[in-house]
Motif scaffolding. Structure first.
Motif, PDB file in Angstrom:
ATOM      1  N   SER A 136     -38.774-109.596 -31.981  1.00 31.62           N
ATOM      2  CA  SER A 136     -39.800-108.795 -31.844  1.00 31.62           C
ATOM      3  C   SER A 136     -41.163-109.419 -31.120  1.00 31.62           C
ATOM      4  O   SER A 136     -41.158-110.683 -31.441  1.00 31.62           O
ATOM      5  CB  SER A 136     -40.156-108.024 -32.984  1.00 31.62           C
ATOM      6  OG  SER A 136     -40.609-108.823 -33.932  1.00 31.62           O
ATOM      7  N   PHE A 137     -41.931-108.936 -30.749  1.00 30.76           N
ATOM      8  CA  PHE A 137     -43.096-109.421 -30.004  1.00 30.76           C
ATOM      9  C   PHE A 137     -44.305-110.008 -31.105  1.00 30.76           C
ATOM     10  O   PHE A 137     -44.822-110.838 -31.145  1.00 30.76           O
ATOM     11  CB  PHE A 137     -43.857-108.609 -29.110  1.00 30.76           C
ATOM     12  CG  PHE A 137     -43.132-108.587 -27.401  1.00 30.76           C
ATOM     13  CD1 PHE A 137     -43.196-109.789 -26.873  1.00 30.76           C
ATOM     14  CD2 PHE A 137     -42.439-107.828 -27.183  1.00 30.76           C
ATOM     15  CE1 PHE A 137     -42.530-109.415 -25.859  1.00 30.76           C
ATOM     16  CE2 PHE A 137     -41.900-107.481 -26.186  1.00 30.76           C
ATOM     17  CZ  PHE A 137     -41.941-108.528 -25.230  1.00 30.76           C
ATOM     18  N   GLY A 138     -44.146-109.042 -32.259  1.00 28.88           N
ATOM     19  CA  GLY A 138     -44.753-109.408 -33.276  1.00 28.88           C
ATOM     20  C   GLY A 138     -44.413-110.834 -33.888  1.00 28.88           C
ATOM     21  O   GLY A 138     -45.158-111.905 -34.131  1.00 28.88           O
ATOM     22  N   ALA A 139     -43.095-111.157 -34.220  1.00 26.51           N
ATOM     23  CA  ALA A 139     -42.639-112.450 -34.373  1.00 26.51           C
ATOM     24  C   ALA A 139     -42.867-113.646 -33.567  1.00 26.51           C
ATOM     25  O   ALA A 139     -43.338-114.750 -33.643  1.00 26.51           O
ATOM     26  CB  ALA A 139     -41.159-112.301 -34.593  1.00 26.51           C
ATOM     27  N   PHE A 140     -42.911-113.358 -32.039  1.00 29.46           N
ATOM     28  CA  PHE A 140     -43.213-114.151 -30.983  1.00 29.46           C
ATOM     29  C   PHE A 140     -44.657-114.534 -31.243  1.00 29.46           C
ATOM     30  O   PHE A 140     -45.012-115.765 -31.362  1.00 29.46           O
ATOM     31  CB  PHE A 140     -43.208-113.637 -29.685  1.00 29.46           C
ATOM     32  CG  PHE A 140     -41.875-113.537 -29.206  1.00 29.46           C
ATOM     33  CD1 PHE A 140     -40.933-113.600 -29.956  1.00 29.46           C
ATOM     34  CD2 PHE A 140     -41.923-113.440 -27.632  1.00 29.46           C
ATOM     35  CE1 PHE A 140     -39.523-113.553 -29.087  1.00 29.46           C
ATOM     36  CE2 PHE A 140     -40.491-113.190 -26.897  1.00 29.46           C
ATOM     37  CZ  PHE A 140     -39.272-113.289 -27.865  1.00 29.46           C
ATOM     38  N   VAL A 141     -45.613-113.794 -31.541  1.00 30.08           N
ATOM     39  CA  VAL A 141     -47.036-113.959 -31.559  1.00 30.08           C
ATOM     40  C   VAL A 141     -47.357-114.566 -32.638  1.00 30.08           C
ATOM     41  O   VAL A 141     -48.065-115.686 -33.041  1.00 30.08           O
ATOM     42  CB  VAL A 141     -47.838-112.783 -31.210  1.00 30.08           C
ATOM     43  CG1 VAL A 141     -49.232-113.144 -31.143  1.00 30.08           C
ATOM     44  CG2 VAL A 141     -47.514-112.296 -29.951  1.00 30.08           C
ATOM     45  N   THR A 177     -34.396-113.731 -18.713  1.00 28.57           N
ATOM     46  CA  THR A 177     -33.921-113.390 -20.068  1.00 28.57           C
ATOM     47  C   THR A 177     -33.137-114.721 -20.739  1.00 28.57           C
ATOM     48  O   THR A 177     -33.681-114.642 -22.013  1.00 28.57           O
ATOM     49  CB  THR A 177     -32.464-112.345 -20.036  1.00 28.57           C
ATOM     50  OG1 THR A 177     -32.791-111.439 -19.315  1.00 28.57           O
ATOM     51  CG2 THR A 177     -32.150-111.784 -21.286  1.00 28.57           C
ATOM     52  N   ILE A 178     -32.797-115.760 -20.038  1.00 31.03           N
ATOM     53  CA  ILE A 178     -32.332-116.756 -21.028  1.00 31.03           C
ATOM     54  C   ILE A 178     -33.731-117.501 -21.339  1.00 31.03           C
ATOM     55  O   ILE A 178     -33.597-118.003 -22.536  1.00 31.03           O
ATOM     56  CB  ILE A 178     -31.420-117.570 -20.084  1.00 31.03           C
ATOM     57  CG1 ILE A 178     -30.207-116.640 -19.522  1.00 31.03           C
ATOM     58  CG2 ILE A 178     -31.143-119.042 -20.549  1.00 31.03           C
ATOM     59  CD1 ILE A 178     -29.413-117.794 -18.609  1.00 31.03           C
ATOM     60  N   THR A 179     -34.809-117.633 -20.509  1.00 23.66           N
ATOM     61  CA  THR A 179     -35.861-118.100 -20.984  1.00 23.66           C
ATOM     62  C   THR A 179     -36.488-117.648 -22.046  1.00 23.66           C
ATOM     63  O   THR A 179     -36.861-118.206 -23.107  1.00 23.66           O
ATOM     64  CB  THR A 179     -36.728-118.162 -19.937  1.00 23.66           C
ATOM     65  OG1 THR A 179     -36.179-118.832 -18.364  1.00 23.66           O
ATOM     66  CG2 THR A 179     -38.035-119.147 -20.055  1.00 23.66           C
ATOM     67  N   THR A 180     -36.569-116.221 -22.067  1.00 20.25           N
ATOM     68  CA  THR A 180     -36.996-115.600 -23.313  1.00 20.25           C
ATOM     69  C   THR A 180     -36.151-115.936 -24.491  1.00 20.25           C
ATOM     70  O   THR A 180     -36.724-115.989 -25.729  1.00 20.25           O
ATOM     71  CB  THR A 180     -36.988-114.013 -23.204  1.00 20.25           C
ATOM     72  OG1 THR A 180     -37.268-113.770 -21.606  1.00 20.25           O
ATOM     73  CG2 THR A 180     -38.094-113.435 -23.919  1.00 20.25           C
ATOM     74  N   LEU A 181     -34.887-116.053 -24.275  1.00 18.50           N
ATOM     75  CA  LEU A 181     -33.909-116.490 -25.584  1.00 18.50           C
ATOM     76  C   LEU A 181     -34.478-117.636 -26.038  1.00 18.50           C
ATOM     77  O   LEU A 181     -34.350-117.881 -27.456  1.00 18.50           O
ATOM     78  CB  LEU A 181     -32.716-116.652 -24.923  1.00 18.50           C
ATOM     79  CG  LEU A 181     -31.189-116.327 -25.966  1.00 18.50           C
ATOM     80  CD1 LEU A 181     -31.759-114.889 -26.403  1.00 18.50           C
ATOM     81  CD2 LEU A 181     -30.330-116.396 -25.233  1.00 18.50           C
ATOM     82  N   THR A 182     -35.079-118.540 -25.305  1.00 22.11           N
ATOM     83  CA  THR A 182     -35.402-119.846 -25.994  1.00 22.11           C
ATOM     84  C   THR A 182     -36.775-119.617 -27.005  1.00 22.11           C
ATOM     85  O   THR A 182     -36.727-120.144 -28.030  1.00 22.11           O
ATOM     86  CB  THR A 182     -36.087-120.911 -24.869  1.00 22.11           C
ATOM     87  OG1 THR A 182     -36.966-120.113 -24.110  1.00 22.11           O
ATOM     88  CG2 THR A 182     -34.611-121.234 -23.981  1.00 22.11           C
ATOM     89  N   ILE A 183     -37.642-118.744 -26.692  1.00 23.73           N
ATOM     90  CA  ILE A 183     -38.640-118.380 -27.591  1.00 23.73           C
ATOM     91  C   ILE A 183     -38.221-117.477 -28.693  1.00 23.73           C
ATOM     92  O   ILE A 183     -38.446-117.849 -29.953  1.00 23.73           O
ATOM     93  CB  ILE A 183     -39.552-117.438 -26.925  1.00 23.73           C
ATOM     94  CG1 ILE A 183     -39.980-118.049 -25.639  1.00 23.73           C
ATOM     95  CG2 ILE A 183     -40.905-117.210 -27.547  1.00 23.73           C
ATOM     96  CD1 ILE A 183     -40.815-119.558 -25.899  1.00 23.73           C
ATOM     97  N   VAL A 184     -36.972-116.880 -28.608  1.00 22.04           N
ATOM     98  CA  VAL A 184     -36.220-116.200 -29.583  1.00 22.04           C
ATOM     99  C   VAL A 184     -35.819-117.240 -30.545  1.00 22.04           C
ATOM    100  O   VAL A 184     -36.193-116.786 -31.906  1.00 22.04           O
ATOM    101  CB  VAL A 184     -35.271-115.214 -29.336  1.00 22.04           C
ATOM    102  CG1 VAL A 184     -34.532-114.605 -30.491  1.00 22.04           C
ATOM    103  CG2 VAL A 184     -35.862-113.913 -28.150  1.00 22.04           C
ATOM    104  N   LEU A 185     -35.162-118.122 -30.173  1.00 21.60           N
ATOM    105  CA  LEU A 185     -34.858-118.981 -30.982  1.00 21.60           C
ATOM    106  C   LEU A 185     -35.825-119.711 -31.803  1.00 21.60           C
ATOM    107  O   LEU A 185     -35.629-120.051 -32.984  1.00 21.60           O
ATOM    108  CB  LEU A 185     -34.057-120.341 -30.237  1.00 21.60           C
ATOM    109  CG  LEU A 185     -32.546-120.038 -29.717  1.00 21.60           C
ATOM    110  CD1 LEU A 185     -32.161-121.431 -28.876  1.00 21.60           C
ATOM    111  CD2 LEU A 185     -31.795-119.765 -30.985  1.00 21.60           C
ATOM    112  N   LEU A 186     -36.984-120.229 -31.158  1.00 21.93           N
ATOM    113  CA  LEU A 186     -38.131-120.891 -31.847  1.00 21.93           C
ATOM    114  C   LEU A 186     -38.707-120.009 -32.818  1.00 21.93           C
ATOM    115  O   LEU A 186     -39.274-120.531 -34.066  1.00 21.93           O
ATOM    116  CB  LEU A 186     -39.228-121.268 -30.724  1.00 21.93           C
ATOM    117  CG  LEU A 186     -38.755-122.441 -29.883  1.00 21.93           C
ATOM    118  CD1 LEU A 186     -39.627-122.691 -28.777  1.00 21.93           C
ATOM    119  CD2 LEU A 186     -38.809-123.865 -30.727  1.00 21.93           C
TER     120      LEU A 186
END
Lengths: 400, 176, 112
Positions: free
Chosen positions: A200-205, A186-195
């Motif tokens: 949402s996965f849409g925002a990720f991609v 979860t913490i690692t995913t949080l770094t991608i959330v920050l970036l």
């Protein structure tokens, strides 16, 4: 709210016309029913395809392990033995359904169902392509983390309710391992959330690009480490080797599903293989560019402009390319997961917890802080953008 | 329409789970049924448009609290209605006629009081003509957490740290 | 989103429905807390009560003022519930190590 599969379908003229015709035919507004139907069909397709992929996962596992150990692997049923999983499924359905004498019937029945429900529910937010995302929830990642922890409950209940020592120990190990490794993941995913600036996965991609230097794994050094933290956590989360302590054959007969027979065992196995696919998909969406296709082929604009195709066909070709991009990357990771299983020896129970709490969690926290500092210092540029700016500055400096 | 269906499903889940928790004789089953209640509440949050809240409910309860409870039940002797199978003989009481009578009377008094309070409040409640459409609450909640409610936010982080350390210290077996 | 999310028509589901559910959960939690003698069962009751309170906050936010303060309150309630469960269950396990029991009537001393 959030863009969904229905919004994608709704943008085509044919669909709108069909809805209008249906409205006329029935004399009332049937938009709601059509929406329901679209979602139902979409969900059925996704679940069916994923069940097949889960089944093929067992085949792939056996074939790849055979390859690594220089054996043949299953090769009797169908060409190259590819229908082996169907034969296995039929065998499981036909097997006798055994309850252990002292088992808690209700929980014993409930556990495999919880496992499969928890895994299938995560499929709702997996971004297969920009159109084929059942629901691009604005809390998608959070939802996925939450709903997939049902698998932990299922593992524990399965181990407990069977009332057997092996199951019990396997269930305990499984549940503690799953909830422990949720922390670094979860913490690692949080770094991608920050970036990416969105949950949402849409925002990720959408904030990544098609080419590898635009992916988040190569965005900065911290995300590069983060990907491996995520990958290791993912192996532990799905009870894969070298973290397959819950079902370690040499110590516990088969772990939490020792006492399960027939299709109930099949549901556990299916849930495990689908969960691997889903988590590989999450890793791809978060770190490896998701469904993005290089050179912006995915939007389909180029087909319309260069080849003169109609807009609808161009768009759908783009969708197919996106789907292909996502599935290819995910299956490549899937291969790595199986490869790791047949390469590394199993680690000890205390080592599992040591790796999680003493190495991965601090590393994930360090990554989180590192990414924040990186974003503050470089205004959210990737390392390549920084280099290109540097070279541009050097070039213009040299000109003077 | 769709929201009504979701509400009804969630409500059924909540009520069934809650009644199960109350009337189940087996503590393990009670914990599992509590999971149903908590998922129902998450569904209700989703109907209410509180998307972030629904997701946090799922993450914290399903992933954390329920597994913790199941572990505690297992470590302290398992379900109550049968003899334990891990060497622990003692059977825990799950309530008797006396306790249920007392509980029922308490509930009667409390419920009448609360209904009374609720009635006087609902009289003043004006039904809104049209509710606003759903929007994402994530960014708003995030902004509010680090502006208006930053003190509570920080204090809750200290609380969680304290709970973490405290739980580890308390549950650690001490020998000698 | 356009027409399929609107909230018109009979408006069957409004604030009282949520309050009713929350009420049921509160009462059930209270019954569990009073009637059960197992400490873990009592903690289950506490979870039910905390959830009913959080649900109330969220419902009032939706139907009364829409300023999300209630959602924040619910969030803190969830956080506190998690902390309470962790510490509470740690105490239960410690108690069980000392007394070999999780019966609430066995908890008669402040000292071990």
């Amino acid at each position: 709210m959030s863009p969904t599969l229905y919004d994608y379908v709704n943008q085509f003229e044919a669909h709108q016309k069909a809805v209008a015709m249906l409205n006329e035919f029935f004399g009332t507004d049937v938009t709601g029913y059509v929406t329901f139907l679209v979602f139902l069909v979409g969900a059925l397709i996704v679940v069916g395809v994923m069940a097949t992929i889960g089944g093929l996962g067992t085949y792939a596992e056996r074939k790849i392990s055979a390859d690594i150990q220089m054996r043949q692997g299953p090769n009797r049923v169908g060409p190259f033995g590819i229908l082996q999983f169907l034969a296995d499924g039929v065998k499981m359905i036909l097997k006798e359904d055994i309850y252990p004498a002292q088992a808690d019937r209700l929980l014993f029945n409930l556990a495999p169902m919880l496992a499969i429900v928890g895994v299938l529910a995560t499929l709702a937010v997996v971004p297969f392509s920009s159109g084929l995302t059942l629901a691009n929830l604005n809390v998608g990642v959070f939802f996925l983390v939450g709903i997939s922890s049902l698998v932990g409950v299922a593992v524990f209940l399965g181990g407990y309710s069977a009332n057997s020592k092996w199951s019990m120990l396997g269930g305990m190990r499984g549940a503690s391992q799953i909830i422990s490794y949720e922390v670094p993941i979860t913490i690692t995913t949080l770094t991608i959330v920050l970036l990416s600036g969105g949950l949402s996965f849409g925002a990720f991609v959408e904030t990544q690009g098609g080419l590898p230097h635009q992916w988040y794994i190569f965005h900065n050094p911290f995300t590069f480490i983060g990907f491996f933290v995520f990958f290791i956590g993912m192996l532990a989360e799905t009870n894969r080797a070298p973290f397959d302590l819950p079902e370690a054959e040499s110590e516990l007969v088969s772990g939490y599903h020792t006492e399960y027979t027939g299709m109930r065992f099949g549901l556990f196995a299916l849930a495990e293989y689908i969960e691997i696919f889903v988590l590989c998909g999450v890793a791809v969406a978060a770190f490896l560019g998701g469904y993005k296709v290089p050179f912006d082929l995915g939007s389909g604009v180029i087909f319309v402009e260069k080849l003169g195709l109609p807009a609808i066909i161009g768009k759908n070709i783009g969708q197919v390319l996106q789907l292909g991009s996502f599935v290819t990357k995910t299956l490549a990771l899937y291969y790595v997961v199986i490869w790791v299983r047949w390469t590394y020896p199993r680690i000890r129970v205390d080592q599992v917890m040591t790796i999680c709490w003493k190495y991965l969690t601090p590393l994930a926290l360090f990554n989180l802080v590192g990414v924040t500092v990186w974003m503050y210092l470089t205004h959210n540029q990737s390392i390549w953008e920084l280099f290109s700016h540097l070279f541009a500055a050097a070039g213009s400096g040299g000109g003077h | 329409m769709f929201q009504d269906i979701l509400f009804i499903c969630s409500a059924i889940l909540v009520i069934a789970g809650t009644l199960g928790v109350v009337f189940s004789k087996n503590l393990m089953r009670a914990c599992t049924l509590l999971l149903g209640t908590l998922f129902g509440v998450a569904g209700l949050y989703a109907v209410l448009g509180a998307d972030f809240l629904a997701a946090s409910q799922l993450v914290i309860y399903a992933g954390g609290v329920i597994i913790l409870m199941l572990f505690a039940v297992m470590l302290t002797g398992g379900s109550a209605d049968k003899a334990n199978k891990f060497g622990i003989e003692k059977i825990m009481g799950m309530g008797s006629v006396k306790t249920y009578v007392i509980a029922g009377l308490t509930v009667l008094v409390f419920s009448l009081t609360i209904m009374k309070l609720l009635a006087s409040f609902l009289k003043g409640y004006q039904k809104l003509d049209e509710l606003p459409a759903f929007t994402s609450t994530v960014d708003k909640i995030g902004t509010m957490l680090v502006t208006d409610h930053v003190l509570a936010f920080e204090i809750s982080s200290i609380l969680l740290l304290g709970a973490l350390v405290g739980a580890a210290v308390i549950a650690r077996p001490r020998r000698g | 989103m356009q027409d399929h999310v609107e909230d018109n028509g009979a408006n069957m589901i409004s604030l009282p429905s949520y309050l009713f559910l929350s009420f049921i959960m509160f009462i059930a939690g209270l019954v569990v807390m009073v009637a059960r003698k197992n400490i873990i069962a009592i903690l289950l009751g506490v979870e039910l009560i905390l959830n009913s309170a959080a649900l109330n906050f969220a419902a009032y936010t939706r139907f009364i003022n829409q300023n999300l303060e209630g959602n924040i309150m619910s969030l803190f309630i969830i956080v506190i519930a998690a902390a309470e469960a962790a510490v509470g269950l740690a105490i239960v396990i410690r108690f069980f190590q000392l007394k070999e029991s999780v019966h609430i009537d066995d908890a008669t001393q402040l000292q071990a």
